[in-house]
Design a protein around this motif. Structure first.
Motif, PDB file in Angstrom:
ATOM      1  N   GLY A   1       0.772  -1.235   0.000  1.00 41.25           N
ATOM      2  CA  GLY A   1       0.000   0.000   0.000  1.00 41.25           C
ATOM      3  C   GLY A   1       0.801   1.281   0.000  1.00 41.25           C
ATOM      4  N   LEU A   2       2.097   1.204  -0.227  1.00 41.33           N
ATOM      5  CA  LEU A   2       2.916   2.412  -0.245  1.00 41.33           C
ATOM      6  C   LEU A   2       2.985   2.998  -1.654  1.00 41.33           C
ATOM      7  CD1 LEU A   2       5.821   1.209   2.061  1.00 41.33           C
ATOM      8  CD2 LEU A   2       3.851   2.647   2.655  1.00 41.33           C
ATOM      9  N   PRO A   3       2.904   4.319  -1.777  1.00 42.68           N
ATOM     10  CA  PRO A   3       2.959   4.939  -3.099  1.00 42.68           C
ATOM     11  C   PRO A   3       4.348   4.837  -3.721  1.00 42.68           C
ATOM     12  CG  PRO A   3       2.450   6.581  -1.382  1.00 42.68           C
ATOM     13  CD  PRO A   3       2.676   5.278  -0.704  1.00 42.68           C
ATOM     14  N   LEU A   4       4.380   4.522  -5.007  1.00 37.76           N
ATOM     15  CA  LEU A   4       5.625   4.523  -5.771  1.00 37.76           C
ATOM     16  C   LEU A   4       5.675   5.738  -6.692  1.00 37.76           C
ATOM     17  CD1 LEU A   4       5.781   0.739  -6.727  1.00 37.76           C
ATOM     18  CD2 LEU A   4       7.054   1.911  -4.916  1.00 37.76           C
ATOM     19  N   ALA A   5       4.509   6.133  -7.228  1.00 42.27           N
ATOM     20  CA  ALA A   5       4.426   7.299  -8.112  1.00 42.27           C
ATOM     21  C   ALA A   5       2.956   7.666  -8.269  1.00 42.27           C
ATOM     22  CB  ALA A   5       5.042   6.987  -9.477  1.00 42.27           C
ATOM     23  N   GLY A   6       2.735   8.911  -8.633  1.00 40.35           N
ATOM     24  CA  GLY A   6       1.373   9.382  -8.883  1.00 40.35           C
ATOM     25  C   GLY A   6       1.386  10.472  -9.928  1.00 40.35           C
ATOM     26  N   THR A   7       0.227  10.737 -10.499  1.00 41.72           N
ATOM     27  CA  THR A   7       0.122  11.784 -11.502  1.00 41.72           C
ATOM     28  C   THR A   7       0.202  13.154 -10.856  1.00 41.72           C
ATOM     29  OG1 THR A   7      -2.290  11.580 -11.383  1.00 41.72           O
ATOM     30  CG2 THR A   7      -1.188  10.444 -13.206  1.00 41.72           C
ATOM     31  N   ASP A   8       0.538  14.133 -11.668  1.00 40.61           N
ATOM     32  CA  ASP A   8       0.572  15.517 -11.200  1.00 40.61           C
ATOM     33  C   ASP A   8      -0.785  15.894 -10.622  1.00 40.61           C
ATOM     34  OD1 ASP A   8       3.195  15.854 -12.003  1.00 40.61           O
ATOM     35  OD2 ASP A   8       2.666  16.796 -13.919  1.00 40.61           O
ATOM     36  N   GLY A   9      -0.751  16.719  -9.593  1.00 40.13           N
ATOM     37  CA  GLY A   9      -1.977  17.198  -8.981  1.00 40.13           C
ATOM     38  C   GLY A   9      -2.411  16.409  -7.766  1.00 40.13           C
ATOM     39  N   LEU A  10      -1.864  15.222  -7.570  1.00 37.65           N
ATOM     40  CA  LEU A  10      -2.203  14.433  -6.383  1.00 37.65           C
ATOM     41  C   LEU A  10      -1.284  14.826  -5.237  1.00 37.65           C
ATOM     42  CD1 LEU A  10      -2.702  10.773  -7.665  1.00 37.65           C
ATOM     43  CD2 LEU A  10      -4.427  12.281  -6.695  1.00 37.65           C
ATOM     44  N   GLY A  11      -1.868  15.172  -4.114  1.00 39.46           N
ATOM     45  CA  GLY A  11      -1.076  15.458  -2.923  1.00 39.46           C
ATOM     46  C   GLY A  11      -0.598  14.167  -2.289  1.00 39.46           C
ATOM     47  N   ARG A  12       0.390  14.274  -1.419  1.00 33.97           N
ATOM     48  CA  ARG A  12       0.953  13.089  -0.756  1.00 33.97           C
ATOM     49  C   ARG A  12      -0.111  12.335   0.040  1.00 33.97           C
ATOM     50  NH1 ARG A  12       5.052   9.780  -1.776  1.00 33.97           N
ATOM     51  NH2 ARG A  12       5.478   8.564   0.069  1.00 33.97           N
ATOM     52  N   ASP A  13      -0.954  13.060   0.776  1.00 34.27           N
ATOM     53  CA  ASP A  13      -2.011  12.408   1.569  1.00 34.27           C
ATOM     54  C   ASP A  13      -2.999  11.673   0.667  1.00 34.27           C
ATOM     55  OD1 ASP A  13      -0.900  13.290   3.915  1.00 34.27           O
ATOM     56  OD2 ASP A  13      -2.324  14.937   4.203  1.00 34.27           O
ATOM     57  N   GLU A  14      -3.388  12.299  -0.441  1.00 36.19           N
ATOM     58  CA  GLU A  14      -4.309  11.648  -1.384  1.00 36.19           C
ATOM     59  C   GLU A  14      -3.688  10.377  -1.957  1.00 36.19           C
ATOM     60  OE1 GLU A  14      -6.690  15.186  -3.603  1.00 36.19           O
ATOM     61  OE2 GLU A  14      -4.504  15.170  -3.851  1.00 36.19           O
ATOM     62  N   MET A  15      -2.416  10.478  -2.319  1.00 36.76           N
ATOM     63  CA  MET A  15      -1.734   9.295  -2.860  1.00 36.76           C
ATOM     64  C   MET A  15      -1.676   8.178  -1.835  1.00 36.76           C
ATOM     65  SD  MET A  15       1.446  10.437  -5.335  1.00 36.76           S
ATOM     66  CE  MET A  15       2.449   9.164  -4.649  1.00 36.76           C
ATOM     67  N   GLU A  16      -1.319   8.504  -0.607  1.00 36.28           N
ATOM     68  CA  GLU A  16      -1.191   7.468   0.418  1.00 36.28           C
ATOM     69  C   GLU A  16      -2.530   6.786   0.704  1.00 36.28           C
ATOM     70  OE1 GLU A  16       0.783   9.313   3.744  1.00 36.28           O
ATOM     71  OE2 GLU A  16       2.736   9.226   2.732  1.00 36.28           O
ATOM     72  N   ARG A  17      -3.603   7.567   0.806  1.00 29.17           N
ATOM     73  CA  ARG A  17      -4.934   6.969   1.037  1.00 29.17           C
ATOM     74  C   ARG A  17      -5.357   6.096  -0.138  1.00 29.17           C
ATOM     75  NH1 ARG A  17      -6.047  12.062   3.014  1.00 29.17           N
ATOM     76  NH2 ARG A  17      -7.086  12.670   1.092  1.00 29.17           N
ATOM     77  N   SER A  18      -5.151   6.602  -1.350  1.00 30.38           N
ATOM     78  CA  SER A  18      -5.536   5.833  -2.540  1.00 30.38           C
ATOM     79  C   SER A  18      -4.754   4.533  -2.639  1.00 30.38           C
ATOM     80  CB  SER A  18      -5.321   6.665  -3.809  1.00 30.38           C
ATOM     81  OG  SER A  18      -6.146   7.796  -3.815  1.00 30.38           O
ATOM     82  N   CYS A  19      -3.455   4.616  -2.429  1.00 25.94           N
ATOM     83  CA  CYS A  19      -2.602   3.424  -2.535  1.00 25.94           C
ATOM     84  C   CYS A  19      -2.969   2.385  -1.483  1.00 25.94           C
ATOM     85  CB  CYS A  19      -1.131   3.806  -2.438  1.00 25.94           C
ATOM     86  SG  CYS A  19      -0.555   4.757  -3.866  1.00 25.94           S
ATOM     87  N   ALA A  20      -3.241   2.829  -0.266  1.00 24.56           N
ATOM     88  CA  ALA A  20      -3.646   1.891   0.782  1.00 24.56           C
ATOM     89  C   ALA A  20      -4.966   1.216   0.423  1.00 24.56           C
ATOM     90  CB  ALA A  20      -3.769   2.621   2.120  1.00 24.56           C
TER      91      ALA A  20
END
Length: 145
Positions: free
Chosen positions: A36-55
């Motif tokens: 569930g850890l983020p490796l990469a995300g598209t522009d515009g995603l904040g770190r918190d959004e990425m972490e919640r989505s990945c989890a």
């Protein structure tokens, strides 16, 4: 003998490759590890959004073991390729992107919309292109040359 560091999904900036998915209704995309850890995300995603989505994506992907019982088979015979989650105005796609990673993509439109069909194709091509980076994540030690 010299050591060369391996370029992996953990060390490479894969944001440009994920950003290539944007457009044609794609709102965002994340590449994540099986834990569930983020490796990469598209522009515009904040770190918190990425972490919640990945989890959340990793949690959904982990359900394949539970579904093995329902299918009367073993988890090894029920390896996920992708899942489609159809919401009222958006479709969320979840792909296995390697042995220990996945790709989640949010698309505007329902699951039978042209946007989603195009995104399925583009995402599968991206996963194939990222194969060497994703496979390298499994290596424990650098190769000596």
């Amino acid at each position: 003998m010299s050591e060369f560091p391996h370029v992996t999904a953990d060390t490479a900036d894969l944001r440009p490759q994920l950003n290539a998915l944007l457009g044609d209704g794609v709102v965002s995309a994340v590449l994540f590890s099986s834990d569930g850890l983020p490796l990469a995300g598209t522009d515009g995603l904040g770190r918190d959004e990425m972490e919640r989505s990945c989890a959340a994506f990793a949690g959904i992907a982990s359900l394949q073991d539970a579904f093995a019982d329902c299918c009367r088979t073993t988890p090894e015979n029920l390896l996920m390729r992708y899942q489609i989650m159809d919401f009222t105005r958006y479709t969320v796609l979840l792909f296995a992107a390697g042995r220990n990673s996945g790709l989640g993509v949010a698309v505007e439109g329902d699951s039978i919309s042209p946007n989603v069909q195009l995104t399925l194709s583009k995402a599968l091509k991206l996963i194939k292109a990222l194969g060497p980076f994703l496979a390298a994540r499994d290596r424990q030690f650098p190769t000596r040359v």
